[in-house]
Design a protein around this motif. Structure first.
Motif, short mmCIF file in Angstrom:
data_model
loop_
_atom_site.label_atom_id
_atom_site.label_comp_id
_atom_site.label_asym_id
_atom_site.label_seq_id
_atom_site.Cartn_x
_atom_site.Cartn_y
_atom_site.Cartn_z
N UNK A 17 0.82 -1.21 0.00
CA UNK A 17 0.00 0.00 0.00
C UNK A 17 0.85 1.26 0.00
N UNK A 18 1.91 1.26 0.77
CA UNK A 18 2.81 2.40 0.81
C UNK A 18 3.51 2.59 -0.53
N UNK A 19 3.85 1.49 -1.19
CA UNK A 19 4.46 1.59 -2.51
C UNK A 19 3.55 2.27 -3.51
N UNK A 20 2.28 2.00 -3.42
CA UNK A 20 1.30 2.65 -4.31
C UNK A 20 1.25 4.15 -4.05
N UNK A 21 1.28 4.54 -2.79
CA UNK A 21 1.26 5.97 -2.45
C UNK A 21 2.53 6.65 -2.96
N UNK A 22 3.67 6.01 -2.79
CA UNK A 22 4.93 6.58 -3.28
C UNK A 22 4.90 6.72 -4.79
N UNK A 23 4.39 5.73 -5.48
CA UNK A 23 4.31 5.78 -6.94
C UNK A 23 3.44 6.95 -7.39
N UNK A 24 2.31 7.14 -6.76
CA UNK A 24 1.43 8.25 -7.14
C UNK A 24 2.07 9.60 -6.86
N UNK A 25 2.83 9.68 -5.77
CA UNK A 25 3.54 10.92 -5.45
C UNK A 25 4.59 11.23 -6.52
N UNK A 26 5.32 10.22 -6.94
CA UNK A 26 6.32 10.42 -7.99
C UNK A 26 5.66 10.78 -9.32
N UNK A 27 4.52 10.19 -9.60
CA UNK A 27 3.79 10.52 -10.83
C UNK A 27 3.34 11.98 -10.83
N UNK A 28 2.89 12.47 -9.67
CA UNK A 28 2.49 13.88 -9.57
C UNK A 28 3.67 14.81 -9.80
N UNK A 29 4.82 14.46 -9.24
CA UNK A 29 6.01 15.29 -9.44
C UNK A 29 6.41 15.30 -10.91
N UNK A 30 6.33 14.17 -11.57
CA UNK A 30 6.67 14.09 -12.99
C UNK A 30 5.69 14.90 -13.82
N UNK A 31 4.42 14.79 -13.51
CA UNK A 31 3.40 15.53 -14.25
C UNK A 31 3.62 17.04 -14.10
N UNK A 32 3.90 17.50 -12.88
CA UNK A 32 4.17 18.92 -12.67
C UNK A 32 5.41 19.37 -13.44
N UNK A 33 6.44 18.54 -13.48
CA UNK A 33 7.67 18.90 -14.20
C UNK A 33 7.41 18.99 -15.70
N UNK A 34 6.53 18.15 -16.22
CA UNK A 34 6.23 18.20 -17.65
C UNK A 34 5.47 19.46 -18.04
N UNK A 35 4.74 20.05 -17.10
CA UNK A 35 3.98 21.25 -17.39
C UNK A 35 4.80 22.53 -17.28
N UNK A 36 6.00 22.45 -16.72
CA UNK A 36 6.84 23.63 -16.57
C UNK A 36 7.52 23.99 -17.89
N UNK A 37 7.77 25.25 -18.05
CA UNK A 37 8.53 25.70 -19.21
C UNK A 37 9.99 25.29 -19.03
N UNK A 38 10.63 24.82 -20.09
CA UNK A 38 12.04 24.47 -19.95
C UNK A 38 12.87 25.72 -19.75
N UNK A 39 13.97 25.61 -19.05
CA UNK A 39 14.83 26.79 -18.86
C UNK A 39 15.43 27.22 -20.19
N UNK A 40 15.57 28.51 -20.38
CA UNK A 40 16.15 29.04 -21.60
C UNK A 40 17.66 29.01 -21.48
N UNK A 41 18.33 28.50 -22.49
CA UNK A 41 19.79 28.46 -22.45
C UNK A 41 20.35 29.80 -22.90
N UNK A 42 21.51 30.10 -22.44
CA UNK A 42 22.18 31.36 -22.81
C UNK A 42 22.89 31.15 -24.13
N UNK A 43 22.56 31.99 -25.09
CA UNK A 43 23.20 31.89 -26.41
C UNK A 43 24.50 32.70 -26.39
N UNK A 44 25.56 32.14 -26.94
CA UNK A 44 26.83 32.87 -27.00
C UNK A 44 26.81 33.92 -28.07
#
Length: 71
Positions: A44-71
């Protein structure tokens, strides 16, 4: 402390499940019911941990990627 648990939930889950497995193996005389209850709690705890990691991944996918500095 809550942030630490949230940030490292997978690592903590692995440590706890390994420790409980070792205790169940090396401690003689533990009732079978207790071992089965601990196994169910670990699943049961493994299921909770998996869902927590899925939420973190989903939030990261919705973020804008950082802009790189062009030389």
């Amino acid at each position: 402390m809550s942030n630490f648990i949230h940030d490292h939930s997978t690592r903590l889950y692995a440590i706890v499940s390994a420790a409980l497995s070792l205790i169940a193996y090396y401690v003689d005389g533990l009732p079978t019911g207790l071992i089965l209850a601990l196994a169910a709690a670990i699943l049961g705890t493994g299921e909770v941990v998996q869902r927590s990691e899925d939420r973190k991944t989903h939030r990261a996918l919705l973020l804008e990627p950082p802009h790189s500095v062009k030389d």
